[in-house]
Design an enzyme around this catalytic site. Structure first.
Site, PDB file in Angstrom:
ATOM      1  N   SER A  10      -2.765  -7.710   2.844  1.00 23.17           N
ATOM      2  CA  SER A  10      -3.092  -7.620   4.276  1.00 23.17           C
ATOM      3  C   SER A  10      -3.419  -8.999   4.838  1.00 23.17           C
ATOM      4  O   SER A  10      -3.012  -9.345   5.945  1.00 23.17           O
ATOM      5  CB  SER A  10      -4.285  -6.687   4.491  1.00 23.17           C
ATOM      6  N   ARG A  48      -1.838  -5.881  -8.559  1.00 23.50           N
ATOM      7  CA  ARG A  48      -0.750  -6.796  -8.199  1.00 23.50           C
ATOM      8  C   ARG A  48      -0.524  -7.858  -9.254  1.00 23.50           C
ATOM      9  O   ARG A  48       0.582  -8.216  -9.561  1.00 23.50           O
ATOM     10  CB  ARG A  48      -1.064  -7.486  -6.866  1.00 23.50           C
ATOM     11  N   LYS A  62     -16.372  -8.701   5.652  1.00 22.14           N
ATOM     12  CA  LYS A  62     -15.089  -9.080   6.265  1.00 22.14           C
ATOM     13  C   LYS A  62     -15.095  -8.768   7.755  1.00 22.14           C
ATOM     14  O   LYS A  62     -15.799  -7.872   8.212  1.00 22.14           O
ATOM     15  CB  LYS A  62     -13.945  -8.285   5.621  1.00 22.14           C
ATOM     16  N   HIS A  74       0.842  -1.207   0.000  1.00 21.72           N
ATOM     17  CA  HIS A  74       0.000   0.000   0.000  1.00 21.72           C
ATOM     18  C   HIS A  74       0.877   1.258   0.000  1.00 21.72           C
ATOM     19  O   HIS A  74       0.608   2.213  -0.727  1.00 21.72           O
ATOM     20  CB  HIS A  74      -0.892   0.042   1.248  1.00 21.72           C
TER      21      HIS A  74
HETATM   22  P1  ADP Z   1      -9.561  -4.334   0.279  1.00 23.90           P
HETATM   23  O1  ADP Z   1      -9.377  -4.905   1.633  1.00 23.90           O
HETATM   24  O2  ADP Z   1     -10.702  -3.358   0.177  1.00 23.90           O
HETATM   25  O3  ADP Z   1      -9.443  -5.338  -0.833  1.00 23.90           O
HETATM   26  P2  ADP Z   1      -6.837  -3.599   0.200  1.00 23.90           P
HETATM   27  O4  ADP Z   1      -6.435  -2.865   1.411  1.00 23.90           O
HETATM   28  O5  ADP Z   1      -6.450  -5.005   0.100  1.00 23.90           O
HETATM   29  O6  ADP Z   1      -8.367  -3.370   0.036  1.00 23.90           O
HETATM   30  O7  ADP Z   1      -6.297  -2.906  -1.135  1.00 23.90           O
HETATM   31  C1  ADP Z   1      -6.545  -1.570  -1.484  1.00 23.90           C
HETATM   32  C2  ADP Z   1      -5.842  -1.258  -2.784  1.00 23.90           C
HETATM   33  O8  ADP Z   1      -4.452  -1.504  -2.637  1.00 23.90           O
HETATM   34  C3  ADP Z   1      -6.268  -2.084  -3.988  1.00 23.90           C
HETATM   35  O9  ADP Z   1      -6.208  -1.267  -5.145  1.00 23.90           O
HETATM   36  C4  ADP Z   1      -5.209  -3.167  -4.068  1.00 23.90           C
HETATM   37  O10 ADP Z   1      -5.063  -3.685  -5.356  1.00 23.90           O
HETATM   38  C5  ADP Z   1      -3.992  -2.371  -3.659  1.00 23.90           C
HETATM   39  N1  ADP Z   1      -2.924  -3.204  -3.113  1.00 23.90           N
HETATM   40  C6  ADP Z   1      -3.005  -4.051  -2.073  1.00 23.90           C
HETATM   41  N2  ADP Z   1      -1.816  -4.657  -1.858  1.00 23.90           N
HETATM   42  C7  ADP Z   1      -0.971  -4.178  -2.797  1.00 23.90           C
HETATM   43  C8  ADP Z   1       0.408  -4.437  -3.134  1.00 23.90           C
HETATM   44  N3  ADP Z   1       1.135  -5.328  -2.450  1.00 23.90           N
HETATM   45  N4  ADP Z   1       0.957  -3.753  -4.148  1.00 23.90           N
HETATM   46  C9  ADP Z   1       0.205  -2.865  -4.856  1.00 23.90           C
HETATM   47  N5  ADP Z   1      -1.094  -2.589  -4.613  1.00 23.90           N
HETATM   48  C10 ADP Z   1      -1.680  -3.236  -3.595  1.00 23.90           C
END
Ligand code: ADP
Length: 159
Positions: A128, A91, A42, A18
């Site tokens: 996450s 990703r 969730k 992130h």
């Molecule tokens: P949610 O829980 O709503 O799916 P996330 O917190 O997982 O949201 O992700 C929010 C955004 O961050 C999304 O656009 C996701 O693709 C991006 N994202 C999550 N992890 C990564 C990563 N390791 N590298 C790049 N982008 C990421």
């Protein structure tokens, strides 16, 4: 009108993946709003306010950033926060189908465009949920999350 982007997610917890998108994204826009939401399907390790504090602390040196929480649709939050672009991280191919659908739906609902940034290869596998799974089972996540998140997770798991 300035270019304001909104980058939304659960951030439960914030990861280095992130932070990579936030720091690269902040350079592309006049302002980047990091919007922390709850997905009703969730369950979370940290509540909204805890996640907001963690993101604000970890990103305090990134200029042009605002951290908010939101409920409801992302297009509604985009409008109330004055954002004219949605920023998302991609990703892998696995992210694409959902992002494609959401991006088209959001444009149909409000006309807002979605901009995708490719994940940085060293961060591409970090999520996450993976970070939580590794830490719950005693693995080392120190290179996957910022220091304040590591401390908060250790504290949470010790309780
Ligand atoms: P949610 O829980 O709503 O799916 P996330 O917190 O997982 O949201 O992700 C929010 C955004 O961050 C999304 O656009 C996701 O693709 C991006 N994202 C999550 N992890 C990564 C990563 N390791 N590298 C790049 N982008 C990421």
């Amino acid at each position: 009108m300035g270019r304001v982007a909104i980058y939304a997610g659960s951030f439960d917890p914030l990861t280095m993946g992130h932070i990579d998108i936030i720091s690269r994204g902040a350079k592309l826009f006049d302002e980047l709003v990091v919007a922390i939401g709850n997905n009703p399907s969730k369950s979370y390790m940290f509540d909204l306010e805890e996640r907001k504090v963690m993101v604000s602390e970890a990103c305090q040196d990134i200029p042009g950033l605002r951290v908010v929480t939101f409920a409801g649709l992302l297009v509604q939050a985009s409008e109330s926060e004055g954002a004219n672009v949605i920023l998302r991280g991609l990703r892998a191919f696995a992210d694409f189908e959902l992002e494609f659908r959401n991006g088209l739906a959001n444009r149909d609902l409000s006309g807002i465009e979605t901009v995708f940034m490719l994940a940085d290869p060293p961060h591409i596998f970090i999520s996450s949920s993976l970070v939580k799974e590794i830490s719950i089972n005693g693995g080392d996540i120190s290179s996957y999350v910022p220091g304040n998140v590591l401390t908060a997770m250790r504290r949470r798991l010790a309780n």
